[in-house]
Design a protein around this motif. Structure first.
Motif, PDB file in Angstrom:
ATOM      1  N   PHE A  91     -14.649  31.514  43.457  1.00  0.00           N
ATOM      2  CA  PHE A  91     -15.275  30.785  42.356  1.00  0.00           C
ATOM      3  C   PHE A  91     -16.404  31.594  41.734  1.00  0.00           C
ATOM      4  O   PHE A  91     -17.250  31.051  41.039  1.00  0.00           O
ATOM      5  N   ARG A 121      -8.463  17.521  39.619  1.00  0.00           N
ATOM      6  CA  ARG A 121      -8.931  18.441  40.650  1.00  0.00           C
ATOM      7  C   ARG A 121      -7.766  19.067  41.422  1.00  0.00           C
ATOM      8  O   ARG A 121      -7.867  20.179  41.907  1.00  0.00           O
ATOM      9  N   PHE A 173      -9.543  17.297  47.835  1.00  0.00           N
ATOM     10  CA  PHE A 173     -10.132  18.151  46.799  1.00  0.00           C
ATOM     11  C   PHE A 173     -10.783  17.331  45.688  1.00  0.00           C
ATOM     12  O   PHE A 173     -11.725  17.774  45.057  1.00  0.00           O
ATOM     13  N   ALA A 196     -14.229  25.800  47.960  1.00  0.00           N
ATOM     14  CA  ALA A 196     -14.768  24.638  47.261  1.00  0.00           C
ATOM     15  C   ALA A 196     -15.832  23.925  48.089  1.00  0.00           C
ATOM     16  O   ALA A 196     -16.818  23.430  47.548  1.00  0.00           O
ATOM     17  N   LYS A 202      -6.380  27.628  42.079  1.00  0.00           N
ATOM     18  CA  LYS A 202      -7.190  28.530  42.883  1.00  0.00           C
ATOM     19  C   LYS A 202      -6.410  29.032  44.099  1.00  0.00           C
ATOM     20  O   LYS A 202      -6.497  30.210  44.461  1.00  0.00           O
ATOM     21  N   PHE A 235      -7.195  22.884  42.395  1.00  0.00           N
ATOM     22  CA  PHE A 235      -6.889  23.402  43.737  1.00  0.00           C
ATOM     23  C   PHE A 235      -5.639  24.272  43.702  1.00  0.00           C
ATOM     24  O   PHE A 235      -5.624  25.383  44.232  1.00  0.00           O
ATOM     25  N   LEU A 290     -16.477  19.348  44.079  1.00  0.00           N
ATOM     26  CA  LEU A 290     -16.567  19.868  42.723  1.00  0.00           C
ATOM     27  C   LEU A 290     -16.619  18.796  41.659  1.00  0.00           C
ATOM     28  O   LEU A 290     -15.872  18.862  40.697  1.00  0.00           O
TER      29      LEU A 290
END
Lengths: 228, 224
Positions: free
Chosen positions: B71, B90, B218, B152, B97, B94, B222
Protein backbone atom coordinates in the motif's frame (compact mmCIF):
# COMPACT_ATOMS: atom_id res chain seq x y z
CA UNK A 1 -22.04 -4.80 34.09
CA UNK A 2 -19.43 -7.53 34.01
CA UNK A 3 -19.55 -8.46 37.67
CA UNK A 4 -22.81 -10.43 37.61
CA UNK A 5 -22.33 -13.79 39.32
CA UNK A 6 -18.75 -12.96 40.15
CA UNK A 7 -18.92 -14.06 43.79
CA UNK A 8 -20.24 -17.63 43.25
CA UNK A 9 -17.90 -18.01 40.31
CA UNK A 10 -14.83 -17.04 42.30
CA UNK A 11 -15.85 -19.33 45.18
CA UNK A 12 -16.28 -22.19 42.71
CA UNK A 13 -12.86 -21.42 41.19
CA UNK A 14 -11.17 -21.47 44.59
CA UNK A 15 -12.88 -24.73 45.57
CA UNK A 16 -12.07 -26.39 42.24
CA UNK A 17 -8.44 -25.27 42.35
CA UNK A 18 -8.09 -26.52 45.92
CA UNK A 19 -9.66 -29.86 45.03
CA UNK A 20 -7.47 -30.16 41.96
CA UNK A 21 -4.31 -29.49 43.97
CA UNK A 22 -5.36 -31.99 46.64
CA UNK A 23 -6.05 -34.61 43.99
CA UNK A 24 -2.76 -33.92 42.22
CA UNK A 25 -0.65 -34.28 45.36
CA UNK A 26 -2.52 -36.90 47.40
CA UNK A 27 -4.75 -38.92 45.09
CA UNK A 28 -3.20 -39.32 41.64
CA UNK A 29 -0.56 -42.07 41.61
CA UNK A 30 3.03 -41.35 40.65
CA UNK A 31 3.74 -42.24 37.03
CA UNK A 32 5.50 -45.59 36.69
CA UNK A 33 8.48 -44.39 34.67
CA UNK A 34 8.50 -40.62 35.10
CA UNK A 35 7.77 -40.50 38.81
CA UNK A 36 6.70 -37.36 40.60
CA UNK A 37 7.60 -34.92 37.81
CA UNK A 38 4.82 -36.31 35.64
CA UNK A 39 2.37 -34.45 37.91
CA UNK A 40 3.28 -31.22 36.10
CA UNK A 41 1.05 -32.71 33.42
CA UNK A 42 -2.01 -31.73 35.51
CA UNK A 43 -0.97 -28.09 35.30
CA UNK A 44 0.64 -27.98 31.88
CA UNK A 45 -2.05 -29.67 29.76
CA UNK A 46 -5.14 -27.95 31.31
CA UNK A 47 -3.32 -24.64 30.99
CA UNK A 48 -2.65 -25.32 27.29
CA UNK A 49 -6.25 -26.38 26.65
CA UNK A 50 -7.65 -23.30 28.41
CA UNK A 51 -5.20 -20.96 26.65
CA UNK A 52 -6.14 -22.33 23.23
CA UNK A 53 -9.82 -22.16 24.17
CA UNK A 54 -9.26 -18.55 25.20
CA UNK A 55 -7.63 -17.71 21.85
CA UNK A 56 -10.50 -19.25 19.91
CA UNK A 57 -13.07 -17.61 22.20
CA UNK A 58 -11.31 -14.29 21.60
CA UNK A 59 -11.82 -14.82 17.86
CA UNK A 60 -15.52 -15.60 18.34
CA UNK A 61 -15.95 -12.47 20.47
CA UNK A 62 -14.17 -10.58 17.69
CA UNK A 63 -16.81 -11.84 15.26
CA UNK A 64 -19.55 -10.67 17.66
CA UNK A 65 -17.90 -7.26 17.83
CA UNK A 66 -17.77 -6.83 14.06
CA UNK A 67 -21.33 -8.14 13.70
CA UNK A 68 -22.92 -5.95 16.35
CA UNK A 69 -20.53 -2.98 16.38
CA UNK A 70 -20.66 -3.13 20.19
CA UNK A 71 -17.20 -2.24 21.51
CA UNK A 72 -17.68 -4.14 24.75
CA UNK A 73 -17.21 -7.35 22.74
CA UNK A 74 -13.82 -6.11 21.63
CA UNK A 75 -12.96 -5.51 25.28
CA UNK A 76 -14.04 -9.09 26.10
CA UNK A 77 -11.98 -10.44 23.20
CA UNK A 78 -8.96 -8.39 24.27
CA UNK A 79 -9.07 -9.61 27.85
CA UNK A 80 -9.53 -13.24 26.76
CA UNK A 81 -6.50 -13.02 24.46
CA UNK A 82 -4.49 -11.14 27.06
CA UNK A 83 -5.08 -13.84 29.70
CA UNK A 84 -4.42 -16.60 27.18
CA UNK A 85 -1.04 -15.08 26.32
CA UNK A 86 -0.12 -15.07 30.01
CA UNK A 87 -1.29 -18.68 30.38
CA UNK A 88 0.61 -19.46 27.19
CA UNK A 89 3.85 -18.28 28.76
CA UNK A 90 3.07 -20.64 31.63
CA UNK A 91 2.44 -23.49 29.18
CA UNK A 92 5.80 -22.95 27.48
CA UNK A 93 7.66 -22.75 30.80
CA UNK A 94 5.99 -25.84 32.33
CA UNK A 95 6.45 -27.65 29.00
CA UNK A 96 10.17 -26.87 29.06
CA UNK A 97 10.48 -28.06 32.66
CA UNK A 98 8.65 -31.28 31.84
CA UNK A 99 10.78 -31.82 28.73
CA UNK A 100 13.98 -31.25 30.73
CA UNK A 101 12.88 -33.71 33.39
CA UNK A 102 11.66 -36.50 31.15
CA UNK A 103 13.80 -36.13 27.99
CA UNK A 104 16.79 -34.26 29.33
CA UNK A 105 16.42 -31.21 27.08
CA UNK A 106 14.70 -27.89 27.75
CA UNK A 107 13.22 -27.88 24.27
CA UNK A 108 12.41 -30.74 21.88
CA UNK A 109 11.23 -30.09 18.33
CA UNK A 110 9.56 -33.47 17.85
CA UNK A 111 6.73 -32.69 20.25
CA UNK A 112 4.19 -31.30 17.74
CA UNK A 113 1.75 -29.88 20.29
CA UNK A 114 4.42 -27.85 22.07
CA UNK A 115 5.93 -26.64 18.79
CA UNK A 116 2.53 -25.56 17.45
CA UNK A 117 1.90 -23.82 20.71
CA UNK A 118 5.10 -21.82 20.37
CA UNK A 119 4.10 -20.65 16.87
CA UNK A 120 0.61 -19.68 18.03
CA UNK A 121 2.03 -17.87 21.04
CA UNK A 122 4.54 -15.92 18.92
CA UNK A 123 1.72 -14.84 16.63
CA UNK A 124 -0.49 -13.68 19.50
CA UNK A 125 2.34 -11.70 21.06
CA UNK A 126 2.01 -9.35 18.07
CA UNK A 127 -1.50 -8.52 19.27
CA UNK A 128 -0.15 -5.94 21.75
CA UNK A 129 2.03 -3.91 19.36
CA UNK A 130 -0.74 -4.05 16.76
CA UNK A 131 -3.44 -2.95 19.16
CA UNK A 132 -1.48 -0.22 20.88
CA UNK A 133 -0.03 1.36 17.78
CA UNK A 134 -3.52 2.30 16.54
CA UNK A 135 -4.73 5.43 18.26
CA UNK A 136 -8.31 5.92 17.13
CA UNK A 137 -10.31 3.79 19.63
CA UNK A 138 -12.96 2.70 17.14
CA UNK A 139 -10.39 1.63 14.61
CA UNK A 140 -8.27 0.00 17.29
CA UNK A 141 -11.22 -2.16 18.28
CA UNK A 142 -12.01 -3.09 14.69
CA UNK A 143 -8.44 -3.97 13.69
CA UNK A 144 -7.95 -5.96 16.89
CA UNK A 145 -11.08 -7.96 16.17
CA UNK A 146 -9.89 -8.70 12.65
CA UNK A 147 -6.61 -9.92 14.10
CA UNK A 148 -8.46 -12.02 16.69
CA UNK A 149 -10.56 -13.68 13.98
CA UNK A 150 -7.68 -14.41 11.59
CA UNK A 151 -5.47 -15.70 14.41
CA UNK A 152 -8.31 -17.75 15.90
CA UNK A 153 -8.77 -19.52 12.57
CA UNK A 154 -5.03 -19.95 12.30
CA UNK A 155 -4.83 -21.97 15.54
CA UNK A 156 -6.38 -25.23 14.24
CA UNK A 157 -4.68 -24.98 10.81
CA UNK A 158 -1.32 -24.56 12.45
CA UNK A 159 -1.86 -27.61 14.67
CA UNK A 160 -2.75 -29.79 11.68
CA UNK A 161 0.25 -28.51 9.70
CA UNK A 162 2.81 -29.04 12.46
CA UNK A 163 1.41 -32.50 13.16
CA UNK A 164 1.67 -33.36 9.45
CA UNK A 165 5.28 -32.22 9.37
CA UNK A 166 6.09 -34.32 12.42
CA UNK A 167 4.13 -37.37 11.29
CA UNK A 168 6.25 -37.26 8.18
CA UNK A 169 9.47 -37.78 10.10
CA UNK A 170 8.22 -39.39 13.33
CA UNK A 171 5.11 -41.50 12.83
CA UNK A 172 2.98 -41.27 15.94
CA UNK A 173 -0.06 -43.45 16.43
CA UNK A 174 -1.64 -42.07 19.57
CA UNK A 175 -1.26 -38.74 21.25
CA UNK A 176 -0.08 -39.34 24.77
CA UNK A 177 -2.95 -37.45 26.33
CA UNK A 178 -5.52 -39.52 24.48
CA UNK A 179 -7.71 -42.28 25.84
CA UNK A 180 -5.07 -44.33 27.65
CA UNK A 181 -5.12 -42.59 31.06
CA UNK A 182 -5.94 -44.81 34.05
CA UNK A 183 -9.03 -43.81 36.06
CA UNK A 184 -7.42 -41.92 38.94
CA UNK A 185 -5.22 -39.89 36.64
CA UNK A 186 -8.14 -39.17 34.37
CA UNK A 187 -10.27 -37.88 37.23
CA UNK A 188 -7.45 -35.66 38.46
CA UNK A 189 -6.88 -34.37 34.95
CA UNK A 190 -10.56 -33.57 34.42
CA UNK A 191 -10.83 -31.76 37.77
CA UNK A 192 -7.64 -29.80 37.00
CA UNK A 193 -9.01 -28.77 33.62
CA UNK A 194 -12.28 -27.68 35.21
CA UNK A 195 -10.38 -25.72 37.85
CA UNK A 196 -8.22 -24.00 35.25
CA UNK A 197 -11.30 -23.10 33.20
CA UNK A 198 -13.08 -21.63 36.21
CA UNK A 199 -9.94 -19.73 37.18
CA UNK A 200 -9.67 -18.34 33.67
CA UNK A 201 -13.31 -17.20 33.56
CA UNK A 202 -13.02 -15.65 37.02
CA UNK A 203 -9.86 -13.72 36.12
CA UNK A 204 -11.46 -12.69 32.85
CA UNK A 205 -14.48 -11.24 34.63
CA UNK A 206 -12.27 -9.57 37.22
CA UNK A 207 -10.10 -7.91 34.59
CA UNK A 208 -13.14 -6.80 32.60
CA UNK A 209 -14.74 -5.31 35.71
CA UNK A 210 -11.61 -3.43 36.64
CA UNK A 211 -11.09 -2.16 33.09
CA UNK A 212 -14.70 -1.04 32.97
CA UNK A 213 -14.40 0.69 36.34
CA UNK A 214 -11.22 2.53 35.43
CA UNK A 215 -12.76 3.66 32.14
CA UNK A 216 -15.80 4.99 33.97
CA UNK A 217 -13.55 6.73 36.47
CA UNK A 218 -11.66 8.39 33.65
CA UNK A 219 -14.90 9.54 32.10
CA UNK A 220 -16.15 10.98 35.38
CA UNK A 221 -12.87 12.74 36.03
CA UNK A 222 -12.97 14.29 32.59
CA UNK A 223 -16.49 15.54 33.20
CA UNK A 224 -15.43 16.97 36.56
CA UNK A 225 -12.54 18.81 34.95
CA UNK A 226 -14.89 20.18 32.33
CA UNK A 227 -17.26 21.64 34.92
CA UNK A 228 -14.56 22.93 37.26
CA UNK B 1 -16.76 -6.14 -8.61
CA UNK B 2 -14.37 -8.07 -10.83
CA UNK B 3 -14.21 -5.03 -13.13
CA UNK B 4 -13.35 -2.71 -10.25
CA UNK B 5 -10.73 -5.14 -9.01
CA UNK B 6 -9.25 -5.39 -12.51
CA UNK B 7 -9.06 -1.60 -12.75
CA UNK B 8 -7.23 -1.24 -9.45
CA UNK B 9 -4.94 -4.12 -10.38
CA UNK B 10 -4.17 -2.46 -13.72
CA UNK B 11 -3.31 0.75 -11.92
CA UNK B 12 -0.99 -1.08 -9.51
CA UNK B 13 0.74 -2.98 -12.29
CA UNK B 14 1.21 0.20 -14.31
CA UNK B 15 2.78 1.94 -11.33
CA UNK B 16 5.03 -1.06 -10.73
CA UNK B 17 6.06 -1.17 -14.40
CA UNK B 18 6.92 2.52 -14.37
CA UNK B 19 8.62 2.84 -11.01
CA UNK B 20 10.03 -0.72 -10.86
CA UNK B 21 10.01 -0.59 -7.10
CA UNK B 22 8.82 -3.86 -5.55
CA UNK B 23 9.75 -6.76 -7.83
CA UNK B 24 13.37 -5.75 -8.59
CA UNK B 25 13.93 -5.08 -4.89
CA UNK B 26 12.50 -8.49 -3.99
CA UNK B 27 14.62 -10.22 -6.65
CA UNK B 28 17.77 -8.45 -5.57
CA UNK B 29 17.00 -9.35 -1.99
CA UNK B 30 16.61 -13.08 -2.73
CA UNK B 31 19.88 -13.26 -4.65
CA UNK B 32 21.63 -11.45 -1.79
CA UNK B 33 20.16 -13.90 0.70
CA UNK B 34 21.39 -16.85 -1.40
CA UNK B 35 24.88 -15.36 -1.27
CA UNK B 36 24.49 -14.93 2.49
CA UNK B 37 23.45 -18.57 2.81
CA UNK B 38 26.41 -19.66 0.73
CA UNK B 39 28.79 -17.99 3.16
CA UNK B 40 26.71 -18.61 6.28
CA UNK B 41 26.46 -22.34 5.63
CA UNK B 42 29.84 -22.51 3.89
CA UNK B 43 28.43 -24.84 1.23
CA UNK B 44 28.78 -24.63 -2.56
CA UNK B 45 25.66 -26.64 -3.32
CA UNK B 46 22.70 -27.75 -1.29
CA UNK B 47 20.25 -30.61 -1.54
CA UNK B 48 17.28 -32.15 0.22
CA UNK B 49 15.86 -30.48 3.32
CA UNK B 50 18.52 -27.80 3.48
CA UNK B 51 17.96 -26.71 -0.14
CA UNK B 52 14.19 -26.68 0.23
CA UNK B 53 14.41 -24.75 3.50
CA UNK B 54 16.77 -22.13 2.05
CA UNK B 55 14.58 -21.70 -1.04
CA UNK B 56 11.35 -21.24 0.91
CA UNK B 57 12.63 -19.16 3.80
CA UNK B 58 14.19 -16.79 1.28
CA UNK B 59 10.95 -16.53 -0.69
CA UNK B 60 9.01 -15.86 2.53
CA UNK B 61 11.42 -13.09 3.53
CA UNK B 62 11.13 -11.55 0.07
CA UNK B 63 7.36 -11.65 0.48
CA UNK B 64 7.73 -9.48 3.59
CA UNK B 65 9.26 -6.78 1.36
CA UNK B 66 6.42 -7.05 -1.15
CA UNK B 67 3.79 -6.90 1.60
CA UNK B 68 5.27 -3.86 3.31
CA UNK B 69 5.34 -2.03 -0.02
CA UNK B 70 1.83 -3.16 -1.06
CA UNK B 71 0.00 0.00 0.00
CA UNK B 72 3.09 2.20 -0.13
CA UNK B 73 2.23 4.33 -3.16
CA UNK B 74 -1.28 4.99 -1.91
CA UNK B 75 -0.03 5.93 1.53
CA UNK B 76 2.84 8.13 0.53
CA UNK B 77 0.94 10.09 -2.08
CA UNK B 78 -2.41 10.14 -0.33
CA UNK B 79 -4.19 8.13 -3.00
CA UNK B 80 -5.66 5.88 -0.34
CA UNK B 81 -8.24 8.53 0.60
CA UNK B 82 -9.39 8.83 -2.98
CA UNK B 83 -9.54 5.05 -3.27
CA UNK B 84 -11.61 4.77 -0.11
CA UNK B 85 -13.88 7.69 -1.01
CA UNK B 86 -14.71 6.07 -4.32
CA UNK B 87 -17.67 3.69 -4.05
CA UNK B 88 -15.40 0.68 -4.26
CA UNK B 89 -16.25 -2.59 -2.60
CA UNK B 90 -13.53 -3.55 -0.12
CA UNK B 91 -13.60 -7.10 -1.46
CA UNK B 92 -12.63 -5.74 -4.89
CA UNK B 93 -9.78 -3.88 -3.24
CA UNK B 94 -8.63 -7.07 -1.51
CA UNK B 95 -8.83 -9.06 -4.75
CA UNK B 96 -6.84 -6.41 -6.61
CA UNK B 97 -4.13 -6.15 -3.97
CA UNK B 98 -3.85 -9.92 -3.55
CA UNK B 99 -3.70 -10.38 -7.33
CA UNK B 100 -1.00 -7.72 -7.59
CA UNK B 101 1.04 -9.44 -4.90
CA UNK B 102 0.46 -12.81 -6.60
CA UNK B 103 1.80 -11.45 -9.89
CA UNK B 104 4.77 -9.83 -8.15
CA UNK B 105 5.56 -13.18 -6.54
CA UNK B 106 5.32 -14.99 -9.89
CA UNK B 107 7.64 -12.44 -11.46
CA UNK B 108 10.00 -12.79 -8.51
CA UNK B 109 10.06 -16.57 -8.78
CA UNK B 110 10.86 -16.43 -12.50
CA UNK B 111 14.11 -14.81 -11.39
CA UNK B 112 14.63 -16.28 -7.94
CA UNK B 113 14.15 -19.99 -8.66
CA UNK B 114 16.60 -20.17 -11.61
CA UNK B 115 19.02 -18.05 -9.60
CA UNK B 116 18.67 -20.52 -6.75
CA UNK B 117 19.30 -23.42 -9.14
CA UNK B 118 22.30 -21.68 -10.60
CA UNK B 119 23.88 -20.55 -7.35
CA UNK B 120 23.02 -23.20 -4.80
CA UNK B 121 21.77 -26.42 -6.40
CA UNK B 122 24.02 -29.22 -7.49
CA UNK B 123 24.20 -29.53 -11.33
CA UNK B 124 22.29 -32.83 -11.42
CA UNK B 125 19.34 -31.39 -9.50
CA UNK B 126 18.61 -28.37 -11.67
CA UNK B 127 16.30 -30.00 -14.20
CA UNK B 128 14.55 -32.39 -11.82
CA UNK B 129 11.83 -30.06 -10.79
CA UNK B 130 8.66 -30.82 -12.76
CA UNK B 131 6.34 -30.51 -9.75
CA UNK B 132 7.82 -27.27 -8.47
CA UNK B 133 5.52 -24.92 -10.47
CA UNK B 134 2.44 -26.52 -8.89
CA UNK B 135 3.87 -26.05 -5.40
CA UNK B 136 4.90 -22.47 -6.19
CA UNK B 137 1.45 -21.59 -7.56
CA UNK B 138 -0.38 -23.01 -4.55
CA UNK B 139 2.01 -21.31 -2.14
CA UNK B 140 1.72 -17.98 -3.99
CA UNK B 141 -2.06 -17.95 -3.58
CA UNK B 142 -1.61 -18.34 0.16
CA UNK B 143 1.23 -15.81 0.35
CA UNK B 144 -0.78 -13.29 -1.67
CA UNK B 145 -3.99 -13.58 0.37
CA UNK B 146 -2.32 -13.58 3.78
CA UNK B 147 0.02 -10.83 2.56
CA UNK B 148 -2.81 -8.56 1.43
CA UNK B 149 -4.65 -9.14 4.72
CA UNK B 150 -1.56 -8.34 6.81
CA UNK B 151 -0.75 -5.27 4.70
CA UNK B 152 -4.25 -3.94 5.34
CA UNK B 153 -4.08 -4.78 9.06
CA UNK B 154 -0.78 -2.98 9.48
CA UNK B 155 -1.67 0.09 7.43
CA UNK B 156 -3.09 2.10 10.33
CA UNK B 157 -0.39 1.24 12.82
CA UNK B 158 2.46 3.53 13.71
CA UNK B 159 5.16 0.86 13.63
CA UNK B 160 4.23 -0.61 10.25
CA UNK B 161 7.71 -1.90 9.39
CA UNK B 162 7.73 -3.88 12.63
CA UNK B 163 4.18 -5.18 12.52
CA UNK B 164 4.32 -6.61 8.98
CA UNK B 165 7.11 -9.17 9.47
CA UNK B 166 6.08 -10.01 13.04
CA UNK B 167 2.52 -10.68 11.96
CA UNK B 168 3.19 -12.24 8.57
CA UNK B 169 5.91 -14.75 9.39
CA UNK B 170 4.14 -16.75 12.14
CA UNK B 171 0.99 -16.80 10.00
CA UNK B 172 3.05 -18.34 7.20
CA UNK B 173 4.44 -21.22 9.26
CA UNK B 174 1.84 -23.78 8.03
CA UNK B 175 2.49 -22.65 4.46
CA UNK B 176 6.23 -23.02 4.95
CA UNK B 177 5.71 -26.53 6.36
CA UNK B 178 3.57 -27.54 3.37
CA UNK B 179 5.76 -25.95 0.71
CA UNK B 180 9.14 -26.94 2.13
CA UNK B 181 8.07 -30.52 2.85
CA UNK B 182 6.56 -30.87 -0.63
CA UNK B 183 9.71 -29.50 -2.27
CA UNK B 184 12.18 -31.44 -0.17
CA UNK B 185 11.84 -34.86 -1.92
CA UNK B 186 12.21 -33.13 -5.31
CA UNK B 187 15.53 -31.71 -4.23
CA UNK B 188 16.88 -34.95 -2.82
CA UNK B 189 17.63 -36.29 -6.26
CA UNK B 190 16.18 -39.77 -5.76
CA UNK B 191 12.73 -38.59 -6.91
CA UNK B 192 10.77 -40.46 -4.25
CA UNK B 193 7.99 -37.89 -4.00
CA UNK B 194 6.31 -39.49 -1.02
CA UNK B 195 3.60 -37.53 0.76
CA UNK B 196 3.51 -34.89 -1.96
CA UNK B 197 -0.28 -35.06 -2.27
CA UNK B 198 -0.72 -34.57 1.45
CA UNK B 199 1.32 -31.39 1.52
CA UNK B 200 -0.33 -30.04 -1.63
CA UNK B 201 -3.68 -30.67 0.10
CA UNK B 202 -2.40 -28.79 3.16
CA UNK B 203 -1.39 -25.84 0.96
CA UNK B 204 -4.75 -25.86 -0.82
CA UNK B 205 -6.65 -25.97 2.49
CA UNK B 206 -4.52 -23.12 3.86
CA UNK B 207 -5.20 -21.05 0.73
CA UNK B 208 -8.94 -21.68 0.90
CA UNK B 209 -9.21 -20.78 4.60
CA UNK B 210 -7.22 -17.57 4.32
CA UNK B 211 -8.87 -16.36 1.11
CA UNK B 212 -12.26 -16.83 2.79
CA UNK B 213 -11.18 -15.13 6.03
CA UNK B 214 -9.61 -12.23 4.17
CA UNK B 215 -12.72 -11.70 2.03
CA UNK B 216 -14.92 -11.90 5.14
CA UNK B 217 -12.99 -9.43 7.30
CA UNK B 218 -11.58 -7.03 4.71
CA UNK B 219 -14.78 -4.94 4.86
CA UNK B 220 -13.88 -3.89 8.39
CA UNK B 221 -10.40 -2.66 7.52
CA UNK B 222 -9.48 0.44 5.56
CA UNK B 223 -12.56 2.54 6.13
CA UNK B 224 -13.20 6.26 6.76
Amino acid sequence: MYSKGFRPLSIAAVLATGTALALIFFYAPNDADQGFIQKIFYVHVPMAIVALGGFVAGGIMGIRHLRTGDRSWDMRSYVAIHLSIILGAGVLITGAIWAKASWGHWWVWDEPVLVSFLVVWLLYCVYYPLRYSIEDPDRQARYSSVFAIAAGAFVPINFVAVRLAEAYTHPRVLSQTGGSLPGEMRLTFLVSTLAMTLLFVTLWKLELTSKHASMQLKRLRRRLEATA
Amino acid sequence: MIRTAATILRKDLRIELRTRESVPAMALFTVTVYVLFHFGLDRDSLDGELASGVLWVTLLLATVIGVSRLFATEREQGGIDALLLAPVDRTALFLAKAAALFLYLLALEVVAVPAFGLLLLGPDLVDTLPELPAILLLADVGLASVGALVAALAIETRARELIVPLLLLPLLVPLLIGAASATEPLLRGDQAAEGLGRFLALLAAYDAVFVLIAVAVFDFLLDD
